[in-house]
Design a protein around this motif. Structure first.
Motif, PDB file in Angstrom:
ATOM      1  N   LEU A 135       0.664  -0.885   0.052  1.00 44.43           N
ATOM      2  CA  LEU A 135       0.313  -0.051  -0.265  1.00 44.43           C
ATOM      3  C   LEU A 135       1.043   1.104   0.106  1.00 44.43           C
ATOM      4  O   LEU A 135       0.027   2.190  -0.820  1.00 44.43           O
ATOM      5  CB  LEU A 135      -1.086   0.074   0.986  1.00 44.43           C
ATOM      6  CG  LEU A 135      -1.988  -0.877   1.194  1.00 44.43           C
ATOM      7  CD1 LEU A 135      -2.971  -1.048   2.896  1.00 44.43           C
ATOM      8  CD2 LEU A 135      -2.989  -0.917  -0.126  1.00 44.43           C
ATOM      9  N   SER A 161      -5.492   5.265   0.088  1.00 42.05           N
ATOM     10  CA  SER A 161      -4.977   4.414   0.361  1.00 42.05           C
ATOM     11  C   SER A 161      -4.415   5.295   1.591  1.00 42.05           C
ATOM     12  O   SER A 161      -3.394   3.971   2.244  1.00 42.05           O
ATOM     13  CB  SER A 161      -3.331   5.255  -0.827  1.00 42.05           C
ATOM     14  OG  SER A 161      -3.201   6.464  -0.942  1.00 42.05           O
ATOM     15  N   ILE A 165      -3.204   2.831   4.663  1.00 36.40           N
ATOM     16  CA  ILE A 165      -1.833   2.857   5.397  1.00 36.40           C
ATOM     17  C   ILE A 165      -2.214   2.469   7.172  1.00 36.40           C
ATOM     18  O   ILE A 165      -1.474   1.522   7.719  1.00 36.40           O
ATOM     19  CB  ILE A 165      -1.303   3.931   4.536  1.00 36.40           C
ATOM     20  CG1 ILE A 165      -0.434   2.922   3.548  1.00 36.40           C
ATOM     21  CG2 ILE A 165      -0.181   3.346   5.366  1.00 36.40           C
ATOM     22  CD1 ILE A 165       0.384   3.901   1.874  1.00 36.40           C
TER      23      ILE A 165
END
Length: 352
Positions: A135, A161, A165
């Motif tokens: 990621l 994203s 994470i």
């Protein structure tokens, strides 16, 4: 003027001593009012990524070219073409749908390229370390793409994203500090709760974009659309996951879901539909349809109803629910909004 606007004007004038005689019902006015509701429903959530068939034609060409180049030369040949097309179609011509297609192509390129590198450590890394490394490749390319081309989907993808994470990093920290393995089913509740917190953060970010543009006339509304599209299923299935945990992790598909579990899922889906009406975002309605169908199927099965085709009954029930909410979206939303205090409704997209 619609019939509702006429009635509002009459009430306004009546407060000032100007009254009108009774007016016979007008079928044409009713039709105009219904047409007004239909147009309002179409305009209330209209992300600007399709502006005409020209956009569709160009997007078809983009997709076909990129598929062909990917098959011929792989990811390293495709990236320059993605960026070159973005310069022409996004930065210069400002085409909407091609910008979405090119953003999706970039996400696919980053995901495939990242997987090529991290897969070399597949045997040595634990799942959470593998996921974190995978990621970590997304934020910088998406951030640069948004900085250059100002595509709302790229900004939303960047935020999603980063949220993923953070969730994986927290889960990895739990594994290291508590000495546990989250791949084990015994710790599924911790996993679901962490995902729920991350989804709530994503939803809060989406709402911040929504309330900053209540008229939905800027790109901030488009960013909110994509964020809600990601946040809604994440919120729903983290909550549904907690429901599964409370009943021995039985699911719709293995036939072990209980009646109480099905009722809880229906209540969660109903709550999401209510939230969708309040904020005028249909992602909160569509995200729960699969769970709604599974819950209805389970209830029919558990109650011993004499029906041979549970699946088709569940499909019909879900379809009726979707049609009812879709057809009467504006009327239902007006009812809900009238029940809320003005301090809340003033910051949301107005109900017509």
């Amino acid at each position: 003027m619609s019939a509702r606007q006429v009635s509002d004007l009459e009430a306004y004038l009546a407060d000032r001593g100007i009254s009108f005689g009774p007016v016979a019902p007008d079928a044409a006015a009713d039709r105009d009012d219904a047409a007004f509701d239909a147009r309002a429903a179409e305009d209330s959530e209209q992300p600007r990524f399709v502006r005409g068939f020209h956009d569709i034609l160009i997007t078809i060409g983009v997709v076909v070219v990129l598929i062909g180049l990917w098959g011929l030369g792989g990811p390293f040949v495709t990236l320059p073409v993605i960026l070159g097309l973005a310069e022409i179609l996004v930065r210069r011509q400002r085409l909407a749908l091609p910008s979405v297609a090119l953003t999706v192509a970039l996400v696919h390129w980053v995901g495939t390229t990242s997987l090529l590198f991290v897969s070399e450590h597949d045997d040595a890394w634990k799942p959470m370390v593998f996921a974190l490394a995978y990621l970590s490749a997304f934020p910088i390319p998406l951030g640069l793409f948004y900085w250059r081309y100002r595509v709302p989907l790229a900004l939303a993808g960047l935020m999603v994203s980063v949220a993923l994470i953070c969730v994986v990093a927290i889960l990895l920290a739990f594994e290291r500090s508590l000495g546990i393995d989250l791949a084990n089913d015994d710790h599924f509740m911790l996993l679901a709760l962490t995902v729920l917190v991350g989804a709530l953060g994503l939803f809060a970010t989406a709402m911040r974009y929504d309330v900053s543009d209540p008229q939905r006339v800027t790109a901030r509304s488009d960013t909110a659309f994509w964020l809600h599209l990601a946040a809604a299923p994440a919120l729903l299935y983290s909550l549904i996951g907690l429901v599964f945990v409370s009943n021995g992790r039985g699911t719709w598909w293995d036939g072990q879901a209980g009646l109480g579990q099905a009722i809880a899922a229906i209540l969660i889906v109903a709550l999401f539909m209510l939230v969708g009406l309040v904020i005028d975002r249909r992602a909160f309605v569509t995200s729960g349809l699969l769970s709604l169908g599974g819950a209805i199927w389970t209830m029919l099965n558990q109650t011993g109803a004499s029906l041979d085709n549970y699946v088709f009954v569940a499909f019909a029930a879900v379809g009726v629910t979707v049609l009812f909410i879709g057809i009467f979206w504006q009327k239902l939303r007006r009812i809900v909004m009238n029940l809320l205090p003005e301090v809340i409704t003033a910051r949301l997209h107005a109900a017509p």
